[in-house]
Design an enzyme around this catalytic site. Sequence first.
Site, PDB file in Angstrom:
ATOM      1  N   CYS A 131       0.851  -1.202   0.000  1.00 42.13           N
ATOM      2  CA  CYS A 131       0.000   0.000   0.000  1.00 42.13           C
ATOM      3  C   CYS A 131       0.884   1.249   0.000  1.00 42.13           C
ATOM      4  O   CYS A 131       1.546   1.528  -0.964  1.00 42.13           O
ATOM      5  CB  CYS A 131      -0.974  -0.041   1.178  1.00 42.13           C
ATOM      6  SG  CYS A 131      -2.314   1.144   0.981  1.00 42.13           S
ATOM      7  N   HIS A 137      -3.583  -5.591   0.793  1.00 44.62           N
ATOM      8  CA  HIS A 137      -2.990  -5.807   2.114  1.00 44.62           C
ATOM      9  C   HIS A 137      -2.973  -7.280   2.503  1.00 44.62           C
ATOM     10  O   HIS A 137      -3.947  -7.767   3.074  1.00 44.62           O
ATOM     11  CB  HIS A 137      -3.801  -5.059   3.172  1.00 44.62           C
ATOM     12  CG  HIS A 137      -3.625  -3.576   3.141  1.00 44.62           C
ATOM     13  ND1 HIS A 137      -2.618  -2.951   3.839  1.00 44.62           N
ATOM     14  CD2 HIS A 137      -4.321  -2.605   2.513  1.00 44.62           C
ATOM     15  CE1 HIS A 137      -2.701  -1.641   3.632  1.00 44.62           C
ATOM     16  NE2 HIS A 137      -3.725  -1.398   2.829  1.00 44.62           N
ATOM     17  N   GLU A 177      -1.420  -8.500   4.979  1.00 43.62           N
ATOM     18  CA  GLU A 177      -1.404  -8.585   6.453  1.00 43.62           C
ATOM     19  C   GLU A 177      -2.807  -8.431   7.033  1.00 43.62           C
ATOM     20  O   GLU A 177      -3.001  -8.610   8.230  1.00 43.62           O
ATOM     21  CB  GLU A 177      -0.442  -7.537   7.031  1.00 43.62           C
ATOM     22  CG  GLU A 177      -0.958  -6.121   7.144  1.00 43.62           C
ATOM     23  CD  GLU A 177      -1.013  -5.364   5.822  1.00 43.62           C
ATOM     24  OE1 GLU A 177      -0.796  -5.985   4.767  1.00 43.62           O
ATOM     25  OE2 GLU A 177      -1.310  -4.153   5.860  1.00 43.62           O
TER      26      GLU A 177
END
Lengths: 160, 792, 254
Positions: free
Chosen positions: C94, C217, C219
């Site tokens: 990002c 993302h 994560e």
Amino acid sequence: MENLEKSYIIEIGLKENLFDAFGNEILNSIKELGFDNFEKVFVYDVYNVYGDVSLQLVRQITKNILLDHVAHNAKIYKYNNKKDEKMPCVEVWYKKQVTDPVAMTAIKAIKDLGIKNDVKIRCGKKYVFSGNNIKKDMIRQISEKILANTLIHDYIIKGI
Amino acid sequence: MARAEIIEICTGDDEKLLEISKKGLLSLTLDEMKRIQKYFLKIGRNPTDLELEMIAQTWSEHCFHKLFKSKIEFTEVNGQTAKPVTHIIPSMFSMIRQVTENLKKNWCVSVFKDNAGIINFDDTNCVCFKVETHNHPSALEPYGGAGTGIGGVIRDILGAGLGAKPILNTDVFCFGPLDFPHENLDPGIFHPKRLFKGVVSGVRDYGNRMGIPTANGAILFDPGYLYNILVYCGTVGIMPQWAVEKKVEPGHLIVVIGGKTGRDGIHGATFSSASLEKDIPTSVVQIGNPIIEKKVLDALMIARDRKLYSAITDCGAGGLSSAVGELAQHCGAEVHLENVPLKYQDLKPWEIWVSESQERMVLAVPSEKFDQLKKVLEDEDVEYACIGKFTSTKKIKIYHQNDIVGELDLRWLFQKTELPVQKAYYEERKMADIIPENINVEEVLLQLLADPVIASKEIVVRQYDHEVQSHTIVKPFSGIDGKGPSDAVVIAPVYGSYRGIVVACGINPWYGKVDPYLMAGCCIDEAMRNIVACGGDPEKTAVLDNFCWGKCDDPVELGKLVKCVQGCRDFALAYKVPFISGKDSLNNFYTKEDGSIVSIPGTLLISAISVIDDVRETTSSDLKESGNHIYILGETRRHLGGSRLLNLLNFEAGQCPVPEPELTLKIMKNLHRAIKQGLVKSCHDCSEGGMAVAISEMMIGSGYGTEIYLENVAERTDEPVVLLFSESQGRFIVEVDQAHIDKFEKIFKNLPCRRIGRVTPDFRLKIFYKGKNLLEIDGELMKKTWCGVLSW
Amino acid sequence: MVKVLILRTGGTNCDLETEWACKLAGAKPSRIHISRITEGKVKLLDFDVLIIPGGFSYGDDLGAGKVLANELILKAKDEITLFREKKRPIIGICNGFQVLVKAGLLPFKDQYVASLVWNDSGRFEDRWVYLRVEQSISPFFKNLPEIIRFPVAHAEGKFVVKNDRVLKKIENNSQIVLRYVNAAGEIADYPYNPNGSIAGIAGICDEKGLIVGMMPHPERALLKIHEPDWHRNETDDVFSFGYQFFKNVIEYCS
């Protein structure tokens, strides 16, 4: 504005081949206000650079900090309130008392470049309009109803 | 250099005293001015401008909540008595407090005393929750006002105990109708669409930059909010249990960290309780700087865990004056204003003292820890200054470059005083129990799905980063294509642990227009319904109250507020949910050019938080499988007063929903059990638009259809319109698969639990009534309608 | 143990979950403020992986990632150059992707031929997207099915290139790692392509495949219960695709 004679404007706009999401959104809002004669709105970030600056320094700041070479075009010129604009437009600036976070970041970025001069920056937006039979009063209404809040902004209509 | 000015008040008569208050924008009453006069006569001198400002700020409605602490002479006319009955209410605040005191929930750790309500989370952590409003600034500058609103409530959490880490933001907004004609707009106000976009953008840009998920809320539209919008912002934080208590001791240094001080927001504390008027100075609104606050957050978490300070509070309304005053309240302080980092140099001492510049926190630091603290702050690029120290003098002494610019006795300043008795009047509103005839239910359902209050808020919610921190387990939207609305958000705030919190809210001003007492019950019921529908535990739920009201020196407006507070007390006790924090925003009214006054509809927001053992024991609202059974829990009664249906039809009548806490609480406890045991495939509560809208929303998130047999909904069959659109409280629609229906029904034995239909493979809503096909709508049309209302 | 440096600065806000992701994947992560590196107190070369996580570094006030990118190339250029010469992975997620592109680390060294600009919608948007794992030269996308899902959450994620030649070159070099697609795996319009990126590009790598940048993302997609519709899919699996991505990066280093 402070230090008018040494004050520069950097104008950053999207390259023509890229879709201008903000211009489009503002055009929609203008139509909602009932002004169907507007055809396009171009949005620019404008930076008023003043204080201890030269044209060369302004160029350096533009090239290294403000300009995305793939996406943007930049224009640099000396600030002049009466500057002739080819198209009707309005500039919106924060009033002096309002603390502008973007300007604070710009100062940090300038220091990162190793520039020691006491450079000052104010940030604003410029909106350029195209369409038929655009009147100054329409831009005044658009400015007050969509683009600026006179409590914290000054706006300057030009080119009409 | 600017110095303090002496204000001559010792010789003034009443007129002069009032003039001083008015001229200085102090909002002090004559009684208060006289008290001040008496104090200074006694010590034999006149006050400085700074002293007057500090007193005005400390005693302001915003900081002191005078109205909620005042005795009220309450006169009521209702059906039972017919004659007016008057009695004295000790205070509205004590009514709310009473609930929490009576319920004695041992997991409530700190309530109504700190910056936020604190409850236990697990063996080592607590969670805290606070909701604030930022209505006036947001009406004047929606982007900056809403941004600093969320920024402010985040600081409340940073300043709760020794500081909590924010893990969730909530937001609830009330606007005028977005399609209000521009030409009919009062020239003094912004159009609702501009306010809507500005407020959403402000919350978005601040919350997203802070890295806190914004994942629960509501957006309401009503002409009553044309002149005064409401912007509620909430934050939930998590903190170690050892960090709950603050301690200020003489000798501790006063350290201010974060943003620089400018002329921002001066008189915010006094301004926020005044009505919106013309000629507002630029300084009352600000553009926030979330990155400064993020750096403060990063640094504080390190410093807290190294125990480098012993107390902390935020600079909110009243600025340093309020923050230092609060911390020094029981000991004393000495402050050197020339040490405060300034944005520009020409500030007067009193301006520095009461400025409300954003992103500042005040710490009490043991002197031996200061060097370590400095290192952390410098490493994190956070500005700081030591501006004085706490003392044992019980006095606050303020210097500016060696001049004493203020000295006040803190015991006097914070002394409880007899507040004037307020008068309130309430007369019950009688509504005819009639409903409009010849309603085309198909048409009306589609119109309800297109009602901006009910329609999908996805265009707003997706602008919020609702899953940063990777804790968000039930997101605001679920189901296929992420189109199904969730009743609540579920957060698992500790990495590697499944323990979680469920957060939801309840708000409905339209019931309040009929009956503010019942509105309070309905808001509590709705907040709890949302919690339980998602998997939350009704017995481990705490609530927060936020009242936004109109012109409260009008006994009729105050009367409605009193009824609403009584409702909060009675229903919270009945549902056994403690209040852990609350706030009021009064005088949300507007004076038009012709002098007429427009008050907002009295609005209560109930926010709820529940702690659960395992976030995997939750459910979502989207239907899961064709063939499954659909149940309705709870009683459907003739409750159309204040409903979306009658709002849509512009028809003022009907009984406002009457919550049934005893029954509902039983249903909720059992539903919680059923969800925990995995018996529930999907669940959604019935709220605005009733059962018909609830089932529609469950379909939209699934792509499946339903067949509903309406006569099975209630024991005593009523007209279909009532069954479909009644907003009776305490009801849930539940999907259960064939394998689990026996177990499920057994859990709800002797409770209103009725099987009303099935999930079907084709995406269509079919409703039958006594063997007749009452209604049939294509699912795609429903989805398109519900999703396509709000535009950016 | 593989040592991961998670770079942070004012406005970084995905560092904690990235740290957790690295721990789950078996690495030893450290969250380090950029000033510790520019002061020389922490040496980048003491670490095996550099991750620049998501957030709004310096508020993204002058264009997303721009100020941090400048700081990196002005104050830590030599260390970054050495790090990359030693073939150690650099991952930008990002805001980190934006930083890598604007620092001239992606797609080609010191050539500023691509950028990430405002979404076509003109708004920040958080939504889960379908991603097609492309046949790329990056070693970090193995053991993943062809279609995976991660969330995106950004305002300036529209990938643009200077001209068609740049796009051709990235494609021919197999430098595209992820593309936005629909559920069937086809390039599609909004909302499948959430920002208007050219050719649906969601992530790219450098010419060696070891510097990777992506807008989505991973994560935030570590566990099954991170998925937005996990209640619909009963499974005994605990982990989701993001976990596999981090595992791939860590396993490459060990």
